[in-house]
Design a protein around this motif. Sequence first.
Motif, mmCIF file in Angstrom:
data_model
loop_
_atom_site.group_PDB
_atom_site.id
_atom_site.type_symbol
_atom_site.label_atom_id
_atom_site.label_comp_id
_atom_site.label_asym_id
_atom_site.label_seq_id
_atom_site.Cartn_x
_atom_site.Cartn_y
_atom_site.Cartn_z
ATOM 1 N N GLU A 431 -14.334 -4.997 20.395
ATOM 2 C CA GLU A 431 -15.502 -4.072 20.259
ATOM 3 C C GLU A 431 -15.783 -3.831 18.887
ATOM 4 O OE1 GLU A 431 -16.916 -3.082 22.942
ATOM 5 O OE2 GLU A 431 -15.590 -3.935 24.443
ATOM 6 N N VAL A 432 -16.873 -3.401 18.554
ATOM 7 C CA VAL A 432 -17.442 -2.950 17.127
ATOM 8 C C VAL A 432 -16.588 -1.839 16.872
ATOM 9 C CG1 VAL A 432 -19.431 -2.304 15.972
ATOM 10 C CG2 VAL A 432 -19.609 -3.942 17.657
ATOM 11 N N PHE A 433 -16.382 -1.814 15.617
ATOM 12 C CA PHE A 433 -15.657 -0.739 14.729
ATOM 13 C C PHE A 433 -14.241 -0.497 15.256
ATOM 14 C CE2 PHE A 433 -20.171 0.847 14.454
ATOM 15 C CZ PHE A 433 -20.273 0.306 13.152
ATOM 16 N N GLN A 434 -13.411 -1.516 15.887
ATOM 17 C CA GLN A 434 -12.233 -1.280 16.477
ATOM 18 C C GLN A 434 -11.217 -2.294 15.679
ATOM 19 O OE1 GLN A 434 -11.356 1.164 18.754
ATOM 20 N NE2 GLN A 434 -13.456 1.761 18.932
ATOM 21 N N SER A 435 -10.118 -1.693 15.276
ATOM 22 C CA SER A 435 -9.213 -2.388 14.738
ATOM 23 C C SER A 435 -7.663 -1.824 14.942
ATOM 24 C CB SER A 435 -9.362 -2.493 13.205
ATOM 25 O OG SER A 435 -9.371 -1.382 12.377
ATOM 26 N N VAL A 436 -6.603 -2.530 14.907
ATOM 27 C CA VAL A 436 -5.386 -1.916 14.985
ATOM 28 C C VAL A 436 -4.620 -2.096 13.695
ATOM 29 C CG1 VAL A 436 -3.331 -2.391 16.280
ATOM 30 C CG2 VAL A 436 -5.572 -2.671 17.283
ATOM 31 N N GLY A 437 -4.101 -0.984 13.228
ATOM 32 C CA GLY A 437 -3.170 -1.131 12.076
ATOM 33 C C GLY A 437 -4.166 -1.287 10.707
ATOM 34 N N SER A 438 -3.391 -1.367 9.778
ATOM 35 C CA SER A 438 -3.823 -1.535 8.503
ATOM 36 C C SER A 438 -3.658 -2.809 7.872
ATOM 37 C CB SER A 438 -3.451 -0.420 7.256
ATOM 38 O OG SER A 438 -1.906 -0.663 7.254
ATOM 39 N N ARG A 439 -4.181 -3.470 6.769
ATOM 40 C CA ARG A 439 -4.049 -4.724 6.145
ATOM 41 C C ARG A 439 -2.753 -4.524 5.491
ATOM 42 N NH1 ARG A 439 -9.984 -6.306 4.320
ATOM 43 N NH2 ARG A 439 -11.108 -6.568 6.305
ATOM 44 N N ARG A 440 -2.349 -5.824 4.819
ATOM 45 C CA ARG A 440 -0.977 -6.028 4.152
ATOM 46 C C ARG A 440 -1.223 -5.017 2.743
ATOM 47 N NH1 ARG A 440 1.709 -10.875 4.270
ATOM 48 N NH2 ARG A 440 1.817 -10.614 2.001
ATOM 49 N N ASP A 441 -2.401 -4.809 2.328
ATOM 50 C CA ASP A 441 -2.717 -4.001 1.084
ATOM 51 C C ASP A 441 -2.872 -2.505 1.424
ATOM 52 O OD1 ASP A 441 -5.220 -4.018 2.266
ATOM 53 O OD2 ASP A 441 -6.021 -5.008 0.343
ATOM 54 N N GLY A 442 -2.900 -2.108 2.801
ATOM 55 C CA GLY A 442 -2.905 -0.898 3.154
ATOM 56 C C GLY A 442 -4.273 -0.320 3.554
ATOM 57 N N SER A 443 -5.401 -1.174 3.203
ATOM 58 C CA SER A 443 -6.717 -0.879 3.488
ATOM 59 C C SER A 443 -7.026 -1.304 4.894
ATOM 60 C CB SER A 443 -7.642 -1.399 2.490
ATOM 61 O OG SER A 443 -7.395 -3.103 2.825
ATOM 62 N N HIS A 444 -8.383 -0.740 5.364
ATOM 63 C CA HIS A 444 -8.926 -0.982 6.629
ATOM 64 C C HIS A 444 -10.063 -1.859 6.675
ATOM 65 C CE1 HIS A 444 -5.867 1.691 9.022
ATOM 66 N NE2 HIS A 444 -5.813 2.509 7.585
ATOM 67 N N GLY A 445 -10.002 -2.706 7.523
ATOM 68 C CA GLY A 445 -11.298 -3.454 7.671
ATOM 69 C C GLY A 445 -12.383 -3.040 8.307
ATOM 70 N N THR A 446 -13.725 -3.672 8.238
ATOM 71 C CA THR A 446 -14.864 -2.860 8.879
ATOM 72 C C THR A 446 -14.638 -2.799 10.512
ATOM 73 O OG1 THR A 446 -15.822 -4.974 9.112
ATOM 74 C CG2 THR A 446 -16.092 -4.046 6.930
ATOM 75 N N GLY A 447 -13.833 -3.471 11.111
ATOM 76 C CA GLY A 447 -13.726 -3.581 12.586
ATOM 77 C C GLY A 447 -14.880 -4.131 13.179
ATOM 78 N N ILE A 448 -15.440 -5.209 12.638
ATOM 79 C CA ILE A 448 -16.752 -5.964 13.167
ATOM 80 C C ILE A 448 -16.214 -7.292 13.478
ATOM 81 C CG2 ILE A 448 -19.157 -6.292 12.867
ATOM 82 C CD1 ILE A 448 -19.444 -3.730 11.326
ATOM 83 N N GLY A 449 -15.250 -7.942 12.595
ATOM 84 C CA GLY A 449 -15.145 -9.153 12.663
ATOM 85 C C GLY A 449 -14.935 -9.823 13.915
ATOM 86 N N LEU A 450 -13.788 -9.451 14.656
ATOM 87 C CA LEU A 450 -13.713 -9.858 15.994
ATOM 88 C C LEU A 450 -14.876 -9.762 16.966
ATOM 89 C CD1 LEU A 450 -9.943 -9.097 16.346
ATOM 90 C CD2 LEU A 450 -10.958 -11.193 16.033
ATOM 91 N N ALA A 451 -15.601 -8.674 17.045
ATOM 92 C CA ALA A 451 -16.821 -8.312 17.391
ATOM 93 C C ALA A 451 -17.814 -9.633 17.274
ATOM 94 C CB ALA A 451 -17.368 -7.148 17.441
ATOM 95 N N ILE A 452 -17.835 -10.160 15.917
ATOM 96 C CA ILE A 452 -18.735 -11.070 15.544
ATOM 97 C C ILE A 452 -18.342 -12.473 16.206
ATOM 98 C CG2 ILE A 452 -19.398 -12.685 13.637
ATOM 99 C CD1 ILE A 452 -19.691 -10.207 11.824
#
Length: 483
Positions: A431-452
Amino acid sequence: MNAKPSTQAAIADFTSARKLIELLARIHPLLLVYDAHGVIRWISDGFGSLCSDAQAMLGRPLRAMLPKLPQGEPLEDLRSRFEERGFLPNVLLDLETHDGARLPLEVSVLRLPESEGEALFAVIARPGDAPGHEPAEAASSILESAPDAILAVDPHGFVRYANAALARLVAEDRENLRNRPLALLAAGSRDIEQLLAPLGGDGPSGELELRLRRSEGGPVPVAVTVSPHHDPDGNLRGAILCVRDATTQRRQNELARRNDELEHCVQTLAHDLRSPLVALLGFSRLLRQDYADQLDDTGAHFIDRIEQAGRTMEALIHDLLELSRIGQPGERPSIVDPRAVLLQLHAEVKPRLEAADIELVLPVDPPLVFCDRTRLYQVFSNLIGNGIHHMGACKGARIEVEVVEDEEFHRISVRDTGRGIAPEHHLRIFEVFQSVGSRRDGSHGTGIGLAIVRKIAETHGGRAWVESEPGHGSTFHVTLLRR
């Protein structure tokens, strides 16, 4: 100009109901209209020919024409049924004819649109001993097996046959539908006009969109096709109506319309946000270049935060625009070599792979796939990027890409040895704006990549899903319809 029969003169007083009354009269020879006081306001020529003095009946109580109207509890029961459903089907009454005889009638009552605030009701009648006809046994068996609802009506608009699908659609017993005026199945006055117009000879012959009454719940939207039914000699025997439940299609159309509006809103919003964002990032760079010697560590940190937030917003706007553009006119699906796309992507992400000590394994001789090349690149980029970002700390970190084909689809699979995803998140992450956990560097993605990724798969006739468990890595699958 021919003058109207005197028995129909009162129709001029009811302009809002006039069109519907005239349409009903063309189909039903025995028709009269009365008001809320039970006073007769309009009589068809067919009814008038049965009465001893049709002109004298105008303005008189309905009971004068139908002397054996029910009394007491039966009458109250009929009134209650009428108020509950808005119509009254198939009541047996007697009509006093011009020679004093009693003619048995099967009467149905329908509420008409109010005219200048006055309630009007139509009485549709047929002789109580009028013969009907049923389809032949072989034809009836075929009609019963048909997935669509089917009705057969006689030339005067009375139901002669309804298959099981029609009875289910309107939640009625089939025997109760038999001999009922077709108008009583329509949900409102506009629906009645649309349904009866083809039978009256002045309506469209294509598919009609209207609503039918249901004995339970609200009206049901349907698509109706009306076909005339003739005997071998060419005489009109009635009509066959094919009725299809349009509820699902209407919901899909409404959902598509809202999606179009949402995508247009996203595109407009993303474009409007770009200008102030460019200004924000530009001025932050000028601050760093021209005033660096005047900033202490705290000031420099604040500029870092501004630029980081700006780049995050820039990535979010970019992804939103890409999501809204998928499936739009202008895309050119073609035969694409996935290895060529993967080699290009591998060269671009090589520094990130080396920094994270991740091995990327590509297929040696994958089958060609039918897809827009840019969209295929986005699928690989998002899935491989997702694996890099969420690999976590592990030995032998590895991302493997596989492309296989079967009779109907090409399937892309991207496996990683990362942290894995709990089953309850398998659907949500697409779903748009949904992600689980943070990245390796501690940041968070946009949550749109898998929706694309999911939208690309669906616009190419496939789907996207994940197989994963915490601590056991993830495998993302995407199917694309073969040409």
